[in-house]
Design a protein around this motif. Sequence first.
Motif, short mmCIF file in Angstrom:
data_model
loop_
_atom_site.label_atom_id
_atom_site.label_comp_id
_atom_site.label_asym_id
_atom_site.label_seq_id
_atom_site.Cartn_x
_atom_site.Cartn_y
_atom_site.Cartn_z
N LYS A 1 11.27 4.47 5.31
CA LYS A 1 12.11 3.91 4.25
C LYS A 1 11.85 4.61 2.93
CE LYS A 1 12.65 -0.95 5.68
NZ LYS A 1 12.25 -2.34 5.31
N ARG A 2 10.60 5.05 2.73
CA ARG A 2 10.20 5.65 1.46
C ARG A 2 10.24 7.18 1.51
NH1 ARG A 2 8.09 0.89 2.39
NH2 ARG A 2 7.56 -0.55 0.67
N GLY A 3 10.78 7.73 2.57
CA GLY A 3 10.87 9.18 2.68
C GLY A 3 9.54 9.85 2.95
N MET B 1 0.83 -1.20 0.00
CA MET B 1 0.00 0.00 0.00
C MET B 1 0.86 1.26 0.00
SD MET B 1 -2.83 1.42 -0.24
CE MET B 1 -3.77 -0.11 -0.25
N LEU B 2 1.96 1.26 0.74
CA LEU B 2 2.83 2.43 0.77
C LEU B 2 3.54 2.63 -0.56
CD1 LEU B 2 4.37 2.43 4.36
CD2 LEU B 2 2.32 3.55 3.51
N ASP B 3 3.80 1.54 -1.27
CA ASP B 3 4.36 1.69 -2.63
C ASP B 3 3.38 2.44 -3.52
OD1 ASP B 3 6.75 0.43 -2.05
OD2 ASP B 3 6.09 -1.54 -2.78
N LYS B 4 2.10 2.09 -3.43
CA LYS B 4 1.06 2.79 -4.20
C LYS B 4 1.00 4.26 -3.81
CE LYS B 4 -2.35 -0.86 -5.13
NZ LYS B 4 -3.77 -1.24 -4.92
N ALA B 5 1.02 4.51 -2.50
CA ALA B 5 0.92 5.89 -2.02
C ALA B 5 2.11 6.72 -2.47
CB ALA B 5 0.80 5.90 -0.50
N GLN B 6 3.29 6.15 -2.38
CA GLN B 6 4.50 6.87 -2.80
C GLN B 6 4.47 7.13 -4.30
OE1 GLN B 6 8.16 4.62 -2.73
NE2 GLN B 6 9.38 6.43 -2.19
N ASP B 7 4.06 6.14 -5.06
CA ASP B 7 4.01 6.29 -6.52
C ASP B 7 3.02 7.38 -6.93
OD1 ASP B 7 4.66 5.31 -9.28
OD2 ASP B 7 2.52 4.86 -9.25
N ALA B 8 1.93 7.50 -6.17
CA ALA B 8 0.91 8.50 -6.51
C ALA B 8 1.34 9.91 -6.13
CB ALA B 8 -0.40 8.16 -5.82
N GLY B 9 2.28 10.04 -5.18
CA GLY B 9 2.76 11.37 -4.81
C GLY B 9 2.40 11.82 -3.41
N PHE B 10 1.89 10.92 -2.58
CA PHE B 10 1.60 11.28 -1.19
C PHE B 10 2.91 11.42 -0.41
CE2 PHE B 10 -2.31 9.15 -2.54
CZ PHE B 10 -3.27 10.05 -2.11
N ASN B 11 2.94 12.38 0.52
CA ASN B 11 4.13 12.54 1.36
C ASN B 11 3.86 12.26 2.84
OD1 ASN B 11 2.70 14.88 1.98
ND2 ASN B 11 4.13 16.26 0.93
N ILE B 12 2.58 12.02 3.18
CA ILE B 12 2.21 11.67 4.55
C ILE B 12 1.17 10.56 4.50
CG2 ILE B 12 1.23 12.47 6.74
CD1 ILE B 12 1.98 15.32 5.94
N VAL B 13 1.37 9.53 5.30
CA VAL B 13 0.33 8.52 5.49
C VAL B 13 -0.14 8.59 6.93
CG1 VAL B 13 0.94 6.92 3.65
CG2 VAL B 13 2.12 6.77 5.84
#
Length: 651
Positions: free
Chosen positions: A116-118, A61-73
């Motif tokens: 890990k994903r910044g 899920m975080l890979d999807k979020a990072q790819d879409a451009g989110f910077n906060i989960v």
Amino acid sequence: MMRMKRSLALGAMLLVAGAVAVSAAEKRAEKPTLPLPPRMLWLDNESDPIALASREAVSAMLDKAQDAGFNIVVGDVRSWHGVSFWQSDVGPRASTIEGYPQDFDFLSVLVEEAHKRGMQAHAGMNVFVGGAKAATTGIARQHPEWESVVYDRVAGVQWGDGKTTTARGVNERAGAGVSVFNRTYAEKLYARDTPGNAADGVKGKVASRWVSDNTTTTHWLQLDWKEPQAIDEVVLHFPRGVPAPGVRLMADGKNLASVDANAATELRLPVTSGTQARTLKVEFSDPGNDAMGRLDEIYVMTPAGVNVATSATDTADSSIGRSNAWWVVARNDCVTTVVREASLGAASLAIPPDGFVAVWDDARTSPPAVGERISVAMETRMQRESDHAGGPLIYLNPVNPEVQEHLLALIKEVMGRYDVDGVTLDRVRFDNFKTDFSDVSRRAFEKSQKLKVAHWPDDIYVPANLWTGEEMHKGALYDKWVAWRPSVIREFVEKCRALADEHKVLLGDYVGGWYSEYWEVGVNWASQDYDPSAEFDWAPKGYGKTGYAQLLDYLSPGVYYTAVKKTESPTPDTTIEGGIEIAQRVTGFMLPLAPGLYVPNLNSDVLFEAAVRQSLEQGGGVMIFSQTSMDKQNRWDAARRGLEARPLHPE
């Protein structure tokens, strides 16, 4: 003695939370900086608590979020289940939910994988919720004395040899249980979710809408009158979140008006004033994922301002029925008719002048038989939330010091044990205006106001009587009560602010953006510099002092609307643009905003992308709720495009 034991236990909770606080707090040299613009994704643990119950699922899920451009989960680490999605020593854990892995620490994995994903990892905390009424888990089940107490006027139903129940609906159909209708409303009843439900003059009620089960063709609803009607305006109300994107209106077989890209739940169709018609037909396209049509209400207004839809004969492409319910007709408190709903078809019942109807959709009890006595009596009651026939959740009492101590211990545990960048509060509020009327709240109110309430709770207000139509009566202390409730919430947020400063984490709040209504849940998320009493009749003098925007690092006001621009709706405040304007005005632009978007309300990629862009460009940030809906509606590509937008006024 019991109170002393509970206080000692709560003190132990805080000591445990404090003991683990050193490790994470010492690692932080300073409080993190909020990324600007904040592009936030709420990770839901409510609709499916098991969905993110593994490192593999969180990572994907975080890979999807990072790819879409989110910077906060924002991980939903304390959902409305009333349990902790971390290895808590303070409250019940998510492992009490059936199927949840015993040793999985969602928050620990979330923080590690996000960093890990910044990306920043914030902990979403549903605060004053203790669990669901239908569940057996949650802190409310362990501490029923912490539940909110509801003050309401309810309909008690008695029948037969002393059997009793409480009606879940009064003059409106509840989704289950027993609903009662006096003659005025009973005459409007129909045996099924027929088109008549959409033309009964009642909007905003689940039980009073038409639902079509046709999933293959365009949905249609037709109104017929014996004589031609002069039409001045036609207004369609769709259920929240499922407006029909395409609508056509025909009068006597001729095209009268059409809308090809509708996004509004209230749609006013352009009609030449005085247009004559004996037949009016509305066609609309699929508004939702299940392809079933839904229409809350249709108003057909004459030049004289009369809604003639209620006097029409109604037909439609199809309807969903409620075949299991019994219909009980009574006269002089004696049952005259008991019939299965399915056998009634679409015809309304003949109701005696002195009669009423009880719709029995309750698997736990059998309806009374013909000839048995049945009566309905409205009475005021004080009930624990779990016993009240209201919403599905059990809210805790925000006034109760023990409740506050427990929740603060949970928040301290999260801030201290885990390397979170922030905590996002959610549901920091009372359930509704009917809560809380416990003895704890009475004593706290009296102490704060330095008075004794002579007539409790009538000196606050007397509830409305839905059976007779009598409106709520405000008591002598009503204004003081309205101003006191948000002061309780502000004081709690002050304590959260102190914890956030101690542990060097960001503090945010997720609220309903409909500020003019949010007073009902005892919350004033505005700036203290804003005076709502100058604008709204409900706000007493001094209400502005309860504002707490100054205490936050960011605010996420939910703008859960279906239209983006103010020009797209006849009610501009109920658009995303209008909602953001309100939030900016009442907070005075004093803190970063991340306007909250509810994905199901935005039913196309184009509309969703436009909403994300509007939030970023106008509001300076965005919070999307949630990954569950993003997956269901496949909005990741649209999110990626929308998240490329930047604030038009970054200062």
